[in-house]
Each structure stands twice: as structure tokens, then as C-alpha cells.
Design an enzyme around this catalytic site. Sequence first.
Site, short mmCIF file in Angstrom:
data_model
loop_
_atom_site.label_atom_id
_atom_site.label_comp_id
_atom_site.label_asym_id
_atom_site.label_seq_id
_atom_site.Cartn_x
_atom_site.Cartn_y
_atom_site.Cartn_z
CE LYS A 13 -4.18 -24.17 74.89
NZ LYS A 13 -5.44 -24.61 74.10
NE ARG A 88 -8.74 -22.22 78.77
CZ ARG A 88 -8.44 -23.22 78.68
NH1 ARG A 88 -6.96 -23.39 78.97
NH2 ARG A 88 -8.93 -24.18 78.57
NE ARG A 128 -8.57 -33.51 73.11
CZ ARG A 128 -8.35 -32.36 73.61
NH1 ARG A 128 -6.99 -31.86 73.24
NH2 ARG A 128 -8.90 -31.56 74.14
NE ARG A 134 -9.78 -33.19 77.52
CZ ARG A 134 -9.07 -32.06 77.46
NH1 ARG A 134 -7.67 -32.05 77.23
NH2 ARG A 134 -9.51 -30.71 77.79
NE ARG A 145 -12.88 -27.89 76.37
CZ ARG A 145 -12.34 -29.00 75.87
NH1 ARG A 145 -12.99 -29.90 75.01
NH2 ARG A 145 -10.96 -28.86 75.66
#
Length: 187
Positions: A13, A88, A128, A134, A145
Site C-alpha cells: 500500500k 482499518r 523489511r 521497524r 498484525r
Amino acid sequence: MRMVLLGAPGSGKGTQGEKLVGHYGIPKISTGDALRAAVAAGTELGRKAKATMDAGQLVADDIVIGIVEERLGQPDARKGFVLDGFPRNTAQAQVLDTMLQRLGQPAVDKVVHLAVADEEIIKRLLERARKEGRADDKEDVIRRRIEVYNAETHPLLDYYRAQNKVVTVDGVGELETVFDRIVKALG
Ligand code: AMP
């Protein structure tokens, strides 16, 4: 063009949103980016949101709704926007509908659903994590998540399908290939 990008964490996204910004000349509004900026700046909002984000859970609706309302009210968002990471859940989608009415703006035109299988998502997010570090890209948090996405965000597709707004795009492939699919699907 007023569009919502819908897809699991790691479905692309953010990246595709950036490209859509260039293509359509409209701003991208990312609640995740705004929250990370608030955490980095150590604002009160950031302090409130950090633990929830690090756990892979959704922060309170009123926090993200405040962020989006403030941003949508700015002049550059009047001609259109790409929403990345908001809404969301169904409650946020309903609030978005009434917010646009209150701001005197037309409703969302299209919801781009980036379809990527869970196993591919986990692979991408672990990569990632290695590259960007992160805080919410650890394996247990990644799984949480994805669970939160499937339970709370995925049902939004039905909300928007009922309004005939959903275009589903295969999110697996080269960045440019996926982008071409999106632009073609948007017509
Ligand atoms: P993202 O970068 O969109 O994956 O967002 C990172 C984290 O920010 C999420 O896991 C949530 O904790 C929080 N977040 C971002 N957008 C929202 C939203 N619309 N509602 C609730 N929490 C959000």
C-alpha cells in the site's frame, strides 16, 4: 480521484500509494506514517500510540480519525486523495463517509484491494524487518498484525462491495507490474 488502499500490512500500500500520488497528482494520507512521525517526535499522541503499535494492535479510533480529519481539511486534499492504512475497521469507514459529507467533499470513488497471500506477507515483512528495523516488524508482531487485518480490516471489503467500489488487484509481482494493474483497474 478519492481512493482507499486496502490490503494486509506488507501488501504494498505504501509503495503503490506513493506512485499513485505521482500519477494522479493527489496527496497520500497515511495514518501509519503520521503515527510513526508522532512517535519519533515524542508528541503526546505518539506516546499514547506507541505501545499499541509495537504490539501490532490498532490504536484507538478517535486518534486516527483526528489525524485524517485534520489532513482531509487541508486545501490540497480537496481535489482528491489516496488513503493508506485508513479506514482499518467498519466504524472508521462509517466515520469517513460522514466526515467527507461534513467537509462538503464527494464520497470515496474507489477502493483498491491489493491481494497478497498470508505466507507472502510474512516473508515480505520479515525482509523489511531486516532492512528497516521497524519496531512492529518482529515475527510475533507480524502474525498479530495479520490476524488483526483479517479480523477487522478484511471485512471492510464487504462494506465497500455493497457500494460497488472495490477493485481487487493481484499484489504479487514487480512494483511496476502491480502499479500498471492498479491504473488499468481504475480505468
Ligand atoms: P501501517 O503502517 O498502516 O501498517 O500502520 C502501523 C500501525 O499504526 C498499525 O499496526 C496500527 O497500530 C497503527 N495504525 C495505523 N493506521 C491505523 C488505523 N486506521 N486505525 C488504527 N490503528 C492504525
